[in-house]
Design a protein around this motif. Structure first.
Motif, PDB file in Angstrom:
ATOM      1  N   GLU A   4       0.891  -1.226  -0.215  1.00  0.00           N
ATOM      2  CA  GLU A   4      -0.085   0.087   0.112  1.00  0.00           C
ATOM      3  C   GLU A   4       0.815   1.397   0.090  1.00  0.00           C
ATOM      4  O   GLU A   4       1.748   1.309   0.761  1.00  0.00           O
ATOM      5  CB  GLU A   4      -1.001  -0.130   1.283  1.00  0.00           C
ATOM      6  CG  GLU A   4      -1.747   1.104   1.270  1.00  0.00           C
ATOM      7  CD  GLU A   4      -2.651   1.266   2.561  1.00  0.00           C
ATOM      8  OE1 GLU A   4      -2.804   0.318   3.287  1.00  0.00           O
ATOM      9  OE2 GLU A   4      -3.632   2.386   2.400  1.00  0.00           O
ATOM     10  N   TRP A   5       0.465   2.225  -0.797  1.00  0.00           N
ATOM     11  CA  TRP A   5       0.996   3.510  -0.869  1.00  0.00           C
ATOM     12  C   TRP A   5      -0.111   4.160  -0.155  1.00  0.00           C
ATOM     13  O   TRP A   5      -1.190   4.284  -0.483  1.00  0.00           O
ATOM     14  CB  TRP A   5       1.264   4.247  -2.165  1.00  0.00           C
ATOM     15  CG  TRP A   5       2.339   3.571  -2.982  1.00  0.00           C
ATOM     16  CD1 TRP A   5       3.594   3.903  -3.085  1.00  0.00           C
ATOM     17  CD2 TRP A   5       2.238   2.312  -3.999  1.00  0.00           C
ATOM     18  NE1 TRP A   5       4.318   3.293  -4.089  1.00  0.00           N
ATOM     19  CE2 TRP A   5       3.376   2.368  -4.710  1.00  0.00           C
ATOM     20  CE3 TRP A   5       1.201   1.778  -4.592  1.00  0.00           C
ATOM     21  CZ2 TRP A   5       3.745   1.490  -5.551  1.00  0.00           C
ATOM     22  CZ3 TRP A   5       1.548   0.573  -5.318  1.00  0.00           C
ATOM     23  CH2 TRP A   5       2.762   0.642  -6.058  1.00  0.00           C
ATOM     24  N   GLN A   6       0.461   5.096   0.872  1.00  0.00           N
ATOM     25  CA  GLN A   6      -0.700   6.004   1.676  1.00  0.00           C
ATOM     26  C   GLN A   6      -0.213   7.482   1.618  1.00  0.00           C
ATOM     27  O   GLN A   6       0.769   7.715   1.972  1.00  0.00           O
ATOM     28  CB  GLN A   6      -0.788   5.495   3.018  1.00  0.00           C
ATOM     29  CG  GLN A   6      -2.029   5.674   3.760  1.00  0.00           C
ATOM     30  CD  GLN A   6      -1.984   5.016   4.984  1.00  0.00           C
ATOM     31  OE1 GLN A   6      -1.483   5.632   6.130  1.00  0.00           O
ATOM     32  NE2 GLN A   6      -2.757   3.745   5.165  1.00  0.00           N
ATOM     33  N   ASN A   7      -0.851   8.270   0.682  1.00  0.00           N
ATOM     34  CA  ASN A   7      -0.568   9.569   0.374  1.00  0.00           C
ATOM     35  C   ASN A   7       0.957   9.731   0.316  1.00  0.00           C
ATOM     36  O   ASN A   7       1.702  10.768   0.801  1.00  0.00           O
ATOM     37  CB  ASN A   7      -0.934  10.399   1.657  1.00  0.00           C
ATOM     38  CG  ASN A   7      -2.616  10.371   1.956  1.00  0.00           C
ATOM     39  OD1 ASN A   7      -2.846   9.596   2.856  1.00  0.00           O
ATOM     40  ND2 ASN A   7      -3.449  10.693   1.103  1.00  0.00           N
ATOM     41  N   ALA A   8       1.524   8.997  -0.531  1.00  0.00           N
ATOM     42  CA  ALA A   8       3.163   9.025  -0.721  1.00  0.00           C
ATOM     43  C   ALA A   8       3.334  10.213  -1.747  1.00  0.00           C
ATOM     44  O   ALA A   8       2.699  10.307  -2.739  1.00  0.00           O
ATOM     45  CB  ALA A   8       3.872   7.738  -1.209  1.00  0.00           C
ATOM     46  N   CYS A   9       4.509  11.061  -1.277  1.00  0.00           N
ATOM     47  CA  CYS A   9       4.988  12.164  -2.027  1.00  0.00           C
ATOM     48  C   CYS A   9       6.314  12.195  -2.111  1.00  0.00           C
ATOM     49  O   CYS A   9       7.163  11.575  -1.219  1.00  0.00           O
ATOM     50  CB  CYS A   9       4.473  13.499  -1.363  1.00  0.00           C
ATOM     51  SG  CYS A   9       2.746  13.801  -1.257  1.00  0.00           S
ATOM     52  N   ASN A  20       1.190  12.584  -3.775  1.00  0.00           N
ATOM     53  CA  ASN A  20      -0.029  12.026  -2.987  1.00  0.00           C
ATOM     54  C   ASN A  20      -0.728  10.670  -3.514  1.00  0.00           C
ATOM     55  O   ASN A  20      -1.860  10.583  -3.720  1.00  0.00           O
ATOM     56  CB  ASN A  20      -1.081  13.173  -2.974  1.00  0.00           C
ATOM     57  CG  ASN A  20      -2.039  12.962  -1.650  1.00  0.00           C
ATOM     58  OD1 ASN A  20      -1.608  12.531  -0.648  1.00  0.00           O
ATOM     59  ND2 ASN A  20      -3.219  13.483  -1.837  1.00  0.00           N
ATOM     60  N   SER A  22      -2.208   7.285  -3.345  1.00  0.00           N
ATOM     61  CA  SER A  22      -2.865   6.188  -2.324  1.00  0.00           C
ATOM     62  C   SER A  22      -3.221   5.092  -3.345  1.00  0.00           C
ATOM     63  O   SER A  22      -4.043   5.405  -4.134  1.00  0.00           O
ATOM     64  CB  SER A  22      -3.836   6.816  -1.749  1.00  0.00           C
ATOM     65  OG  SER A  22      -3.211   7.683  -0.685  1.00  0.00           O
ATOM     66  N   GLU A  24      -3.655   0.554  -3.209  1.00  0.00           N
ATOM     67  CA  GLU A  24      -3.464  -0.721  -2.444  1.00  0.00           C
ATOM     68  C   GLU A  24      -3.257  -1.859  -3.458  1.00  0.00           C
ATOM     69  O   GLU A  24      -3.944  -1.743  -4.565  1.00  0.00           O
ATOM     70  CB  GLU A  24      -4.702  -0.976  -1.737  1.00  0.00           C
ATOM     71  CG  GLU A  24      -4.525  -0.206  -0.119  1.00  0.00           C
ATOM     72  CD  GLU A  24      -5.835  -0.600   0.473  1.00  0.00           C
ATOM     73  OE1 GLU A  24      -5.973  -1.560   0.847  1.00  0.00           O
ATOM     74  OE2 GLU A  24      -6.477   0.595   0.833  1.00  0.00           O
ATOM     75  N   SER A  44       7.810   5.536  -7.797  1.00  0.00           N
ATOM     76  CA  SER A  44       6.847   4.843  -6.936  1.00  0.00           C
ATOM     77  C   SER A  44       7.000   3.448  -6.609  1.00  0.00           C
ATOM     78  O   SER A  44       6.974   2.966  -5.489  1.00  0.00           O
ATOM     79  CB  SER A  44       5.347   4.893  -7.687  1.00  0.00           C
ATOM     80  OG  SER A  44       4.866   6.290  -7.843  1.00  0.00           O
ATOM     81  N   GLY A  57       3.886  10.991   3.632  1.00  0.00           N
ATOM     82  CA  GLY A  57       3.058   9.522   3.692  1.00  0.00           C
ATOM     83  C   GLY A  57       3.850   8.405   3.761  1.00  0.00           C
ATOM     84  O   GLY A  57       5.029   8.636   4.327  1.00  0.00           O
ATOM     85  N   ASP A  65       5.076  -0.455   7.784  1.00  0.00           N
ATOM     86  CA  ASP A  65       5.562   0.616   7.249  1.00  0.00           C
ATOM     87  C   ASP A  65       7.018   0.322   6.910  1.00  0.00           C
ATOM     88  O   ASP A  65       7.897  -0.115   7.669  1.00  0.00           O
ATOM     89  CB  ASP A  65       5.596   1.653   8.222  1.00  0.00           C
ATOM     90  CG  ASP A  65       6.131   3.066   7.822  1.00  0.00           C
ATOM     91  OD1 ASP A  65       6.817   3.054   6.650  1.00  0.00           O
ATOM     92  OD2 ASP A  65       5.685   4.165   8.226  1.00  0.00           O
TER      93      ASP A  65
END
Ligand SMILES: Nc1ncnc2c1ncn2[C@@H]1O[C@H](COP(=O)(O)OP(=O)(O)O)[C@@H](O)[C@H]1O
Ligand SMILES: [Mg+2]
Length: 327
Positions: A4-9, A20, A22, A24, A44, A57, A65
């Protein structure tokens, strides 16, 4: 394992490479990341194995994590295949494939068995290729070794960054088909980066389209090709209806659960079925081509073994192309 990427910047100097994100990926899923060059695909991907650290993120592997997992431990669970392959030139094919198991200090016999198993799995007979030098391999063979090496320690996650981008189109189709076969038995959680839409449609359980660092859409291939968003319509092109047909099997269109197989990938022509008929494992695009060629509005659908299954009509094709039929 899930991802999962969660609000990744991620910003490089003043350029937002990933904005940003997000998203899964579920266990055993093959997610394709696609988009124009420079849209943030590689960045990414590298967030997953910590080759890139998000500015804000987070990225999670199986709910953990990744910034809290030591990179070496993390990468043990992640196979990584890149376009430039990066085989060690001074090592034989077998030694290349054995690299990670050696790091993990496996027993010699176990490593030897594993190397043989993997070379055979990727279609390189061990007898012939184990002692070969990377410089002697064709592009397609080198990519196969790259895949074997990434799979060596049986990682649950596979990251593939344009792995088949450097080979000619015919070899690429063979590699795609083989990879689908391998994935259907291994069921890895895969993130596959490409800029080739046909490759994405052929391989992806879902396709995530990125544009300027942002996630523009994520959908199953059939749905993506029906997406009305202007960027997605433009990206999927004028021939998206044909692309839908290329993804669906004749069997599926007449209510038989027949997956597309090697015959369906052969690019048309030799389907092995008698005149006026089409195999259920051919694609609807091939069926359309056969109808046009024969000037017919319907074809007999026959199983790969030659048994009559039913009739495929032009109506069936129109419904499938329009997406009124479940994909
Ligand atoms: N290490 C880096 N330093 C500076 N800029 C980078 C770096 N890596 C990527 N970029 C920039 O970030 C953007 C996204 O790159 P990338 O993720 O490689 O895109 P893609 O794989 O989709 O082609 C591009 O504009 C690229 O030039
Ligand atoms: Mg890239």
């Amino acid at each position: 394992m899930t991802l999962e990427w969660q609000n990744a910047c991620k910003t490089f100097t003043d350029k937002k490479a990933v904005d940003n994100l997000s998203l899964e990926v579920s266990e055993g899923e093959l997610l394709v990341l696609i988009g124009p060059s420079g849209c943030g695909k590689t960045t990414s991907l590298k967030m997953i194995n910590r080759l890139v650290q998000p500015d804000s993120g987070a990225v999670f592997v199986n709910g953990r994590d990744v910034s809290e997992v030591p990179a070496t431990e993390l990468r043990r669970h992640i196979g990584y295949v890149i376009q430039q392959v990066g085989l060690f030139p001074h090592m034989s094919v077998a030694d290349n494939v054995a690299a990670v198991p050696r790091l993990l200090k496996w027993e010699k016999d176990r490593i030897d068995d594993r190397v043989k198993e993997l070379l055979n799995l990727v279609g390189l007979p061990a007898d012939e290729f184990a002692d070969a030098w990377p410089s002697r391999l064709s592009g397609g063979e080198a990519q196969r070794v790259g895949v074997a090496r990434a799979l060596a320690a049986d990682p649950p996650i596979l990251l593939m960054d344009e792995p088949f981008g450097a080979v000619d189109p015919l070899t690429r189709e063979v590699l795609q088909r083989e990879f689908l076969r391998i994935q259907s038995t291994l069921g890895k959680t895969v993130v596959f980066v490409t800029h080739d839409l046909d490759e994405a449609i052929r391989l992806g359980d879902r396709i995530a389209v990125m544009n300027e660092g942002r996630l523009a859409a994520v959908a199953a291939p059939g749905e993506l090709l029906l997406n009305a968003d202007p960027f997605i319509r433009d990206f999927t092109g004028e021939d998206r209806a044909l692309r839908r047909l290329a993804r669906l099997s004749v069997g599926a269109a007449i209510g038989e659960a027949t997956p597309i197989t090697a015959a369906g990938f052969s690019g048309g022509g030799e389907s092995g079925a008698p005149a006026g008929s089409v195999r259920t494992d051919a694609t609807l695009k091939e069926a359309l081509s056969m109808m046009l060629e024969a000037g017919e509005t319907s074809l007999e659908a026959v199983s790969p073994a030659g048994r009559r299954i039913g009739k495929l009509t032009m109506e069936d094709l129109l419904e499938s192309a329009a997406g009124t039929e479940a994909s």
